[in-house]
Design an enzyme around this catalytic site. Structure first.
Site, PDB file in Angstrom:
ATOM      1  N   HIS A 210       0.822  -1.199   0.000  1.00  0.00           N
ATOM      2  CA  HIS A 210       0.000   0.000   0.000  1.00  0.00           C
ATOM      3  C   HIS A 210       0.865   1.261   0.000  1.00  0.00           C
ATOM      4  O   HIS A 210       0.637   2.200  -0.784  1.00  0.00           O
ATOM      5  CB  HIS A 210      -0.915  -0.015   1.237  1.00  0.00           C
ATOM      6  CG  HIS A 210      -1.759   1.213   1.381  1.00  0.00           C
ATOM      7  ND1 HIS A 210      -1.354   2.308   2.117  1.00  0.00           N
ATOM      8  CD2 HIS A 210      -2.969   1.527   0.873  1.00  0.00           C
ATOM      9  CE1 HIS A 210      -2.290   3.242   2.055  1.00  0.00           C
ATOM     10  NE2 HIS A 210      -3.283   2.791   1.319  1.00  0.00           N
ATOM     11  N   ARG A 373     -10.372  24.673 -22.212  1.00  0.00           N
ATOM     12  CA  ARG A 373     -11.609  23.967 -21.881  1.00  0.00           C
ATOM     13  C   ARG A 373     -12.561  24.935 -21.186  1.00  0.00           C
ATOM     14  O   ARG A 373     -12.194  25.565 -20.195  1.00  0.00           O
ATOM     15  CB  ARG A 373     -11.312  22.777 -20.966  1.00  0.00           C
ATOM     16  CG  ARG A 373     -12.561  21.955 -20.623  1.00  0.00           C
ATOM     17  CD  ARG A 373     -12.233  20.815 -19.680  1.00  0.00           C
ATOM     18  NE  ARG A 373     -11.938  21.289 -18.330  1.00  0.00           N
ATOM     19  CZ  ARG A 373     -11.497  20.508 -17.339  1.00  0.00           C
ATOM     20  NH1 ARG A 373     -11.287  19.227 -17.562  1.00  0.00           N
ATOM     21  NH2 ARG A 373     -11.260  21.014 -16.145  1.00  0.00           N
ATOM     22  N   GLU A 518     -15.029  12.018 -22.833  1.00  0.00           N
ATOM     23  CA  GLU A 518     -14.781  11.509 -21.484  1.00  0.00           C
ATOM     24  C   GLU A 518     -15.939  10.671 -20.963  1.00  0.00           C
ATOM     25  O   GLU A 518     -15.975  10.313 -19.785  1.00  0.00           O
ATOM     26  CB  GLU A 518     -14.483  12.666 -20.524  1.00  0.00           C
ATOM     27  CG  GLU A 518     -15.427  13.836 -20.652  1.00  0.00           C
ATOM     28  CD  GLU A 518     -14.932  15.097 -19.963  1.00  0.00           C
ATOM     29  OE1 GLU A 518     -14.230  14.990 -18.946  1.00  0.00           O
ATOM     30  OE2 GLU A 518     -15.249  16.195 -20.460  1.00  0.00           O
ATOM     31  N   CYS A 605      -5.601  14.332 -22.422  1.00  0.00           N
ATOM     32  CA  CYS A 605      -5.174  15.377 -21.493  1.00  0.00           C
ATOM     33  C   CYS A 605      -5.380  14.966 -20.042  1.00  0.00           C
ATOM     34  O   CYS A 605      -5.359  15.812 -19.155  1.00  0.00           O
ATOM     35  CB  CYS A 605      -5.904  16.684 -21.775  1.00  0.00           C
ATOM     36  SG  CYS A 605      -7.701  16.569 -21.639  1.00  0.00           S
TER      37      CYS A 605
END
Length: 654
Positions: A210, A373, A518, A605
């Site tokens: 971990h 964006r 996306e 991106c």
């Protein structure tokens, strides 16, 4: 045997710096074991030149012969027996990251290898070294070694020992202390302390533990599995041999070498302007076909990106600009507005800020593309936290009961009305799952004046900068499109705004409109979406979330770690692109999109843009570019070259 006999080890080049000179150690009248065991003080190889000049000359000739034969820096063992030299072993020598880069470049310049081989020999992790703080070599030489472990996440970190996550977070956030979090092993509920700490040290665990996985994910230097350390959490101390270190004492960890030192060692940031690295990356650029762009929101980020070799900005997150303290009140006023006129007033106040932001980016990126964006996150993120608002309201009402005079009462009532209005609006905007709610293109359709203001700011900035003589290439990106009709409606409005601005300014700007892919539906219907877009940018963070149905923020601090430790997933899909699932969606979208529009520009991106394995997949899928953090640009340049060279498999030398 006698003083005419000797034994030693040597390398044909300096393993630390890469300098072209023999370096090594030897002893006379000794066994080879004595040289490497550290039980006797060795002599520097240069002394052999004075002590046995003829034998040194013979050794030097053989060393050069071996290096020329193997076309690689050699690590050799030798013995001199009563005046006769014997070569016992040779193998490729180990070296530091700086040495690996310099040796590869100089061997190419010397004609031992071609430039293609030089680029292949330098690994992305070598370049990564130049981007992380490291310990000053002089400090390391005088450092007191405490323990060794596994080098699972690179970089040097110095801090005060904290034995639990809460303490690490409290010291770092509340008191501004540099902290090293020390645990026998870490668990998901330790993540908040790991993020606050400068570095992580565990006495147990391996490379897939971990601690190792989280440290690599968040770029924290870490050493794990330092088994010589005994940690006593009850008494808040750790013991290494006879040395006991209490909580709050200073230690230094070297995640690059897997070493722990006592006290505070001086760190240094390696120079990205290293001349051999610059030369090697220039060669890499000549081989790669994949563009390397950067994610940058401010001019300072853009300047660093250009300095590191970025060819454009693949993602400017325009909403980040609204979080600035001088802008947030206007944006909150826009959200709170009950009437269109109030909203327009707030947006008019924001316009000059956005215009100057975009102008700054265009100036820095002179001649390079800049993808902006439009605002993406949910509106409620710009309002105070609902729980905090309720608590503040309760506190104000208590103060009201004890107000000393009417002036104080009036002021408190005004504050209460304002907070209550914020609470009601935050409640009305609250969503069960805001990542799948009112954001992206949906927000632009819901509040068209907001995205129109942004487009006006973009094109007013572009016109202004063109008049200054600067070459501008804006690309406007509409996020979170799932249906082609969303893109058609939004683009129609926004292109009209762009034409209006250019007519007002008397300037014509070459530009592109595109969208982020996306969501799986967008990938599946990419042929129709491409009819109304000049470019696709794959937002691989959200595409991974929506493909797996996993929240990155929750999973990376929870069950995803267990999935990787248990072998359910081969890698963290938010760090390395999932080839079989997300990769197939990207492949499908690129092929379908270019079937509709052959010259469609396609890039990614998300965070994957700086990951070498993901970059290799992007090359295979025929993307135009990858976009990553400015600090990852040099790594991406090399990884893109490796991907191209792997595909050709042919020798290449210019």
């Amino acid at each position: 045997m006698d003083d005419d006999s000797a034994t030693g080890v040597a390398m044909t080049r300096n393993g630390s710096t890469g300098e072209r000179q023999l370096e090594g150690d030897y002893l006379t009248n000794a066994q080879g074991e004595d040289v490497v065991a550290g039980i006797r003080m060795t002599k520097d190889l240069s002394e052999l030149k004075k002590e046995m000049p003829d034998l040194y000359a013979e050794f030097e000739r053989i060393a050069l012969l071996l290096e020329k034969h193997y076309r690689e820096m050699q690590d050799m063992e030798f013995t001199i027996e009563k005046g006769k030299l014997w070569m016992l072993q040779t193998r490729d020598g180990k070296r530091t990251a700086q040495a690996a880069v310099r040796i590869a470049v100089e061997m190419a310049d010397e004609g031992l290898i071609d430039r293609q081989t030089a680029v292949r020999r330098v690994k992305p992790e070598h370049v990564d070294f130049f981007l992380h703080p490291q310990f000053d070599p002089a400090a390391l030489a005088g450092g007191k070694l405490l323990a060794r472990g596994l080098n699972v996440s690179p970089g040097g970190a110095v801090g005060q020992v904290a034995f639990d996550a809460n303490m690490a977070e409290a010291w770092a956030k509340n008191e501004g202390k540099a902290v090293i979090m020390v645990r026998p092993e870490t668990k998901p509920d330790d993540v908040h302390g790991m993020l606050a700490a400068e570095g992580i040290l565990t006495s147990r665990g391996g490379r897939t533990s971990h601690a190792a996985l989280v440290a690599r994910q968040f770029g924290k230097p870490a050493v794990v599995g330092a088994s010589a350390i005994t940690i006593d959490l009850t008494n808040r101390e750790m013991t290494i041999g006879e040395r006991t270190i209490h909580e709050g004492e200073w230690i230094s960890i070297d995640g690059t070498a897997g070493v722990v030192y006592e006290g505070q060692l001086a760190t240094m940031v390696p120079d990205i302007k290293d001349p051999w690295l610059i030369k090697l990356l220039d060669w890499a650029d000549s081989f790669r076909t994949l563009g390397v762009w950067a994610n940058a929101d401010y001019p300072r980020d853009a300047r660093r990106a250009v300095e590191y070799g970025a060819q454009g900005i693949g993602l400017c997150r325009s909403e980040h600009m609204f979080f600035e303290t001088d802008r947030l009140p206007y944006f909150q006023k826009m959200i709170m507005a009950d009437y269109p006129v109030e909203r327009r007033e707030a947006l008019a106040a924001l316009l000059p800020f956005q215009r100057e932001d975009f102008a700054g980016l265009f100036r820095v990126m002179d001649g390079r593309p800049v993808i902006i964006r439009l605002i993406d996150p949910p509106l409620h993120e710009f309002l105070p936290d609902l729980v905090e608002l309720v608590a503040e309201l309760a506190d104000l009402k208590i103060q009201l009961k004890h107000a000393p005079d009417m002036a104080a009462i009036d002021a408190l009532l005004s504050d209460i009305r304002q907070k209550e209005q914020l609470r009601k609006r935050a409640l009305s905007l609250r969503e069960a799952n805001p990542m799948l709610g009112l954001r992206g293109v949906r927000l632009g359709i819901y509040i068209p004046e907001l995205t129109s203001m942004q487009v006006r700011a973009i094109f007013e900035a572009a016109c202004m900068v063109v008049k200054e003589g600067i070459d501008v290439h804006p690309e406007v990106m509409i996020p979170l499109t799932s249906h082609v009709n969303e893109l058609i409606r939004q683009r129609t409005v926004l292109e009209g705004e762009a034409r209006t601005v250019m007519a007002e300014q008397g300037v014509t700007i070459g530009y592109k409109f595109g969208t982020m892919i996306e969501l799986p539906r967008a990938a599946l219907t990419a042929d129709r979406i491409a009819e109304h877009a000049e470019f696709f940018s794959f937002g691989t963070n959200d595409l991974t979330q929506t493909t797996f149905g996993i929240s990155r923020d929750d999973a990376e601090a929870g069950f995803l770690i267990e999935y990787m430790e248990g072998g359910i997933l081969p890698a963290n899909p938010f760090a390395t692109l999932d080839r079989d699932g997300v990769g197939q969606l990207i492949d499908m979208a690129v092929r379908k999109g270019r079937a509709s529009k052959p010259d469609l520009e396609c890039g990614i991106c998300g965070e994957h843009g700086g990951d070498p394995q993901s970059i290799a997949l992007c090359h295979q899928l025929g993307l135009t570019y990858v976009s990553c953090s400015p600090f990852r640009v040099p790594i991406a340049r090399l990884a893109a070259a490796h991907a191209a060279l792997q595909e050709t498999g042919r020798p290449h030398d210019e």
